[in-house]
Design a protein around this motif. Sequence first.
Motif, mmCIF file in Angstrom:
data_model
loop_
_atom_site.group_PDB
_atom_site.id
_atom_site.type_symbol
_atom_site.label_atom_id
_atom_site.label_comp_id
_atom_site.label_asym_id
_atom_site.label_seq_id
_atom_site.Cartn_x
_atom_site.Cartn_y
_atom_site.Cartn_z
ATOM 1 N N GLY A 452 -8.276 60.298 5.708
ATOM 2 C CA GLY A 452 -8.261 58.853 5.584
ATOM 3 C C GLY A 452 -9.365 58.215 6.409
ATOM 4 O O GLY A 452 -10.110 58.884 7.136
ATOM 5 N N LEU A 453 -9.477 56.906 6.287
ATOM 6 C CA LEU A 453 -10.478 56.126 7.005
ATOM 7 C C LEU A 453 -9.792 54.959 7.698
ATOM 8 O O LEU A 453 -9.169 54.124 7.041
ATOM 9 N N VAL A 454 -9.906 54.922 9.013
ATOM 10 C CA VAL A 454 -9.390 53.803 9.799
ATOM 11 C C VAL A 454 -10.541 52.843 10.058
ATOM 12 O O VAL A 454 -11.632 53.261 10.479
ATOM 13 N N THR A 455 -10.317 51.572 9.788
ATOM 14 C CA THR A 455 -11.327 50.547 10.051
ATOM 15 C C THR A 455 -10.765 49.547 11.048
ATOM 16 O O THR A 455 -9.650 49.042 10.870
ATOM 17 N N TYR A 456 -11.544 49.284 12.098
ATOM 18 C CA TYR A 456 -11.134 48.339 13.141
ATOM 19 C C TYR A 456 -12.232 47.293 13.283
ATOM 20 O O TYR A 456 -13.406 47.626 13.442
ATOM 21 N N ARG A 457 -11.848 46.030 13.200
ATOM 22 C CA ARG A 457 -12.796 44.922 13.319
ATOM 23 C C ARG A 457 -12.634 44.261 14.684
ATOM 24 O O ARG A 457 -11.546 43.790 15.028
ATOM 25 N N ASP A 458 -13.724 44.219 15.435
ATOM 26 C CA ASP A 458 -13.744 43.514 16.711
ATOM 27 C C ASP A 458 -14.763 42.397 16.571
ATOM 28 O O ASP A 458 -15.968 42.613 16.677
ATOM 29 N N GLY A 459 -14.265 41.176 16.324
ATOM 30 C CA GLY A 459 -15.192 40.105 15.998
ATOM 31 C C GLY A 459 -15.917 40.458 14.715
ATOM 32 O O GLY A 459 -15.311 40.757 13.700
ATOM 33 N N LEU A 460 -17.245 40.433 14.757
ATOM 34 C CA LEU A 460 -18.035 40.787 13.587
ATOM 35 C C LEU A 460 -18.433 42.256 13.572
ATOM 36 O O LEU A 460 -19.122 42.700 12.663
ATOM 37 N N ARG A 461 -18.036 42.986 14.572
ATOM 38 C CA ARG A 461 -18.344 44.420 14.614
ATOM 39 C C ARG A 461 -17.298 45.192 13.821
ATOM 40 O O ARG A 461 -16.101 44.975 13.967
ATOM 41 N N VAL A 462 -17.777 46.119 12.977
ATOM 42 C CA VAL A 462 -16.916 47.005 12.200
ATOM 43 C C VAL A 462 -17.019 48.403 12.803
ATOM 44 O O VAL A 462 -18.123 48.931 12.975
ATOM 45 N N ILE A 463 -15.870 48.990 13.129
ATOM 46 C CA ILE A 463 -15.822 50.336 13.704
ATOM 47 C C ILE A 463 -15.037 51.237 12.751
ATOM 48 O O ILE A 463 -13.937 50.890 12.322
ATOM 49 N N SER A 464 -15.612 52.384 12.433
ATOM 50 C CA SER A 464 -14.973 53.348 11.531
ATOM 51 C C SER A 464 -14.432 54.524 12.321
ATOM 52 O O SER A 464 -15.059 54.974 13.281
ATOM 53 N N LEU A 465 -13.301 55.033 11.868
ATOM 54 C CA LEU A 465 -12.802 56.325 12.334
ATOM 55 C C LEU A 465 -12.460 57.137 11.087
ATOM 56 O O LEU A 465 -11.370 57.019 10.534
ATOM 57 N N PRO A 466 -13.404 57.958 10.597
ATOM 58 C CA PRO A 466 -13.122 58.770 9.406
ATOM 59 C C PRO A 466 -12.437 60.074 9.777
ATOM 60 O O PRO A 466 -12.864 60.776 10.698
ATOM 61 N N VAL A 467 -11.369 60.387 9.080
ATOM 62 C CA VAL A 467 -10.708 61.686 9.215
ATOM 63 C C VAL A 467 -10.824 62.306 7.821
ATOM 64 O O VAL A 467 -9.940 62.151 6.987
ATOM 65 N N VAL A 468 -11.958 62.986 7.579
ATOM 66 C CA VAL A 468 -12.342 63.256 6.196
ATOM 67 C C VAL A 468 -12.654 64.704 5.877
ATOM 68 O O VAL A 468 -12.861 65.048 4.713
ATOM 69 N N ASN A 469 -12.749 65.578 6.883
ATOM 70 C CA ASN A 469 -13.208 66.943 6.654
ATOM 71 C C ASN A 469 -14.636 66.875 6.114
ATOM 72 O O ASN A 469 -15.106 65.823 5.696
ATOM 73 N N GLY A 470 -15.331 67.943 6.109
ATOM 74 C CA GLY A 470 -16.662 67.956 5.535
ATOM 75 C C GLY A 470 -16.769 68.954 4.412
ATOM 76 O O GLY A 470 -17.594 68.826 3.528
ATOM 77 N N ALA A 471 -15.886 69.966 4.447
ATOM 78 C CA ALA A 471 -15.955 71.080 3.493
ATOM 79 C C ALA A 471 -17.379 71.633 3.472
ATOM 80 O O ALA A 471 -18.222 71.244 4.280
ATOM 81 N N ALA A 472 -17.635 72.552 2.590
ATOM 82 C CA ALA A 472 -18.960 73.178 2.479
ATOM 83 C C ALA A 472 -19.563 73.336 3.861
ATOM 84 O O ALA A 472 -18.918 73.835 4.771
ATOM 85 N N THR A 473 -20.789 72.890 4.044
ATOM 86 C CA THR A 473 -21.428 73.049 5.358
ATOM 87 C C THR A 473 -21.328 71.797 6.217
ATOM 88 O O THR A 473 -21.729 71.814 7.381
ATOM 89 N N TYR A 474 -20.798 70.723 5.687
ATOM 90 C CA TYR A 474 -20.879 69.440 6.384
ATOM 91 C C TYR A 474 -19.858 69.290 7.502
ATOM 92 O O TYR A 474 -20.044 68.485 8.413
ATOM 93 N N HIS A 475 -18.769 70.037 7.457
ATOM 94 C CA HIS A 475 -17.718 69.883 8.456
ATOM 95 C C HIS A 475 -18.225 70.129 9.865
ATOM 96 O O HIS A 475 -17.690 69.586 10.830
ATOM 97 N N ARG A 476 -19.257 70.906 10.014
ATOM 98 C CA ARG A 476 -19.776 71.253 11.335
ATOM 99 C C ARG A 476 -20.848 70.275 11.822
ATOM 100 O O ARG A 476 -21.339 70.403 12.942
ATOM 101 N N THR A 477 -21.265 69.333 10.985
ATOM 102 C CA THR A 477 -22.297 68.372 11.375
ATOM 103 C C THR A 477 -21.649 67.080 11.852
ATOM 104 O O THR A 477 -20.628 66.638 11.323
ATOM 105 N N ASN A 478 -22.267 66.448 12.858
ATOM 106 C CA ASN A 478 -21.547 65.346 13.501
ATOM 107 C C ASN A 478 -21.400 64.057 12.688
ATOM 108 O O ASN A 478 -20.573 63.213 13.041
#
Length: 682
Positions: A452-478
């Motif tokens: 899932g994706l958590v979105t938090y708004r602080d004023g006009l700033r948007v902060i994401s917290l993705p819990v998404v896995n990367g599968a393939a080779t992407y899971h190990r990249t930041n």
Amino acid sequence: MQKPKLVLSLIAGAALLTACGGGSDNGGTFFPPIAVNPPAPPPAPPAETPVDPEVLAAQPKLSNKPMDDIVRDNLLPTIDRLFEQVRAQGIKTVIQGQEVFAPTSGDKFLPGKVAIGFSYLLLNTPPSDPKYQTYLDGYREIADITIDSTNDSWGIYYYMSALWKLKKAGLLDGASPAISAGTLDKLKTRLDWRAFVNPADYSLINLPTNYYGVAFSIARLRYLMGWEGPEASEALLQKMINHYKTFSAFGFSDETDGSGRFDRYSILLIGEIMQRLIETGMTVSPEDEASLKGWLRQSVDVIKARLNPAGNGVDFGRSLAGYADTAFAEVLSAAEHENVLTAEEKDIAYAFATRITAKYVEFWYDAEAGSLNMWNKGRRVDSYRGIARILGENLSLSHQLIYTNNLWKSAGYAQKPPVSTQTFLAYLDKLPRATLTKFAGFDGQPATYDRGLVTYRDGLRVISLPVVNGAATYHRTNPYFAVPYSYNMLSGVADTRWPQLQPQFTFVNAGTPQVLIPASYQKNLKVLDAGQVLVVNYEQDAMDRVAGTGSGGNPFKDARITSSTAYTFEPGRITRVDTYTPAGTLDIGKVEMEFGSYSDGVTALGNNKFSYANGDVQGFEVEGLQDCAPVDVSANADYNTPTGALKTSIRCSAPAFSFSTPLTIKWVLKYRSPSVASIAPR
């Protein structure tokens, strides 16, 4: 829940207007009484509250111009310059040191992107214009010289789309067509979906699932051109819809067949599907139409939670840079056309799409270089979009903005300025402070992981917290780590594996070191929204082994360490607390973690606490790791993000130890709130 108003005064409250009038009670002529002093005119409506200068600095300068003006005055001239260069240099065209048509360029889509990009010069120039014949002759010449260049999948679609547009405009017929007869005959054979799809069962050949949409689009356009029947396009569309129904429990595309990889394309794909249906005039069954529009609406809701004045798009995952922004533009224009937006949402969506277009002109396009910039001056994108693709990326991003603008024009927005900045900001101020977008899982089953994706708004700033896995080779990249992301404050770096804001454990052994990270096995994801504070919790029943025996392309489950994680988001502050529990006694060689940021002027305050003199980040502190120190990374390409270079990294580590009892690692990040001006890209 309703959040408090911003500290900044974003817009005045609605004013009450009064009016006076009168008339006779018998329907006759009304004669007002003679007054010595005529009544004062009614008061004028109060002017909108001035926008705070920091907010104005956060949005592109062209934000309040009609989108069509930006396309006409800024985008089409850049395409014209590229057209003149390609026509002059031909197959040996060199842009910023890159021989763009060379077989080694790696741009396997280029002829198609050239065809669609340059088509807009013909389609937007009347025959009476002196440049029209130049465009017509040049287009035909370029098609002839590029006919034998590699052109796969996406390139095939782009070329087919260009041909269909030219055919509808009558530019493939007559004594002087845009494509010569010999070249058109070759294209009829080569522009085929069968190049990457097995025609026996319509399965993709070693490609991610978004290519179902590419294959369907090619087949449908071939049918419209009269080159084949409708059977393949209908089958491929159904294949794509069935994939959604099978692997997308909450209406977002899994880029794998159920492994749980979610990123920019998971939000974008339904927009692309709808765009292709719009482009080709294809209708579907009422049941499928309801499904498609439902999925489209869900992507709209993700975008709504992330609206901002700067025109910023997706901030996590791969293939970002300009494509992070245009993904939102594509979804929103399709949503307007398919009437899944309210009247107010349409105006806000148009205003945001205009900001995206303006941002492209002012930020992504480098006037000094005469090109899009996703590679230089501290910027970095994944190798898939390397600088060798510079011509194609210029044309495909312009194409996305032009064709979405055409949809807004068809909806009556051709010369319509966007809503005022005050109105736009007032809409943002009504958005929920926190949202959880579910992608997959959340069924409580032991074998299920939550995405899932958590979105938090602080004023006009948007902060994401993705819990998404990367599968393939992407899971190990930041860019895929389950850590916060926010424009100009928190970012991953394409194709890199340094441990941004989450630890990595290296095991002592006689062979190749084994490295574990908490990246892929999140479950029991829960969100508690309590006023201005958002708490996010999840657990992991294993770590992801990303190096050493057993690690490969996909995540490798290693249950020697389990963990629980708690995030707390509050205005100006993010806290993460992890507890890692070993299964028995483990010999750990080292534990490492970093925090790379755009801020600098770091002062060590002792006890692994740091302050920053410049930038949005004001402080960072760590508990549970013994040694933390700041490092200047401004000249290190591994710290170049899509929007610019990180400046400093706080690098933390723990030496070798015997891991037998739970280890708690905590970090606290303090930032300037509401971080208004800083949301704009630098």
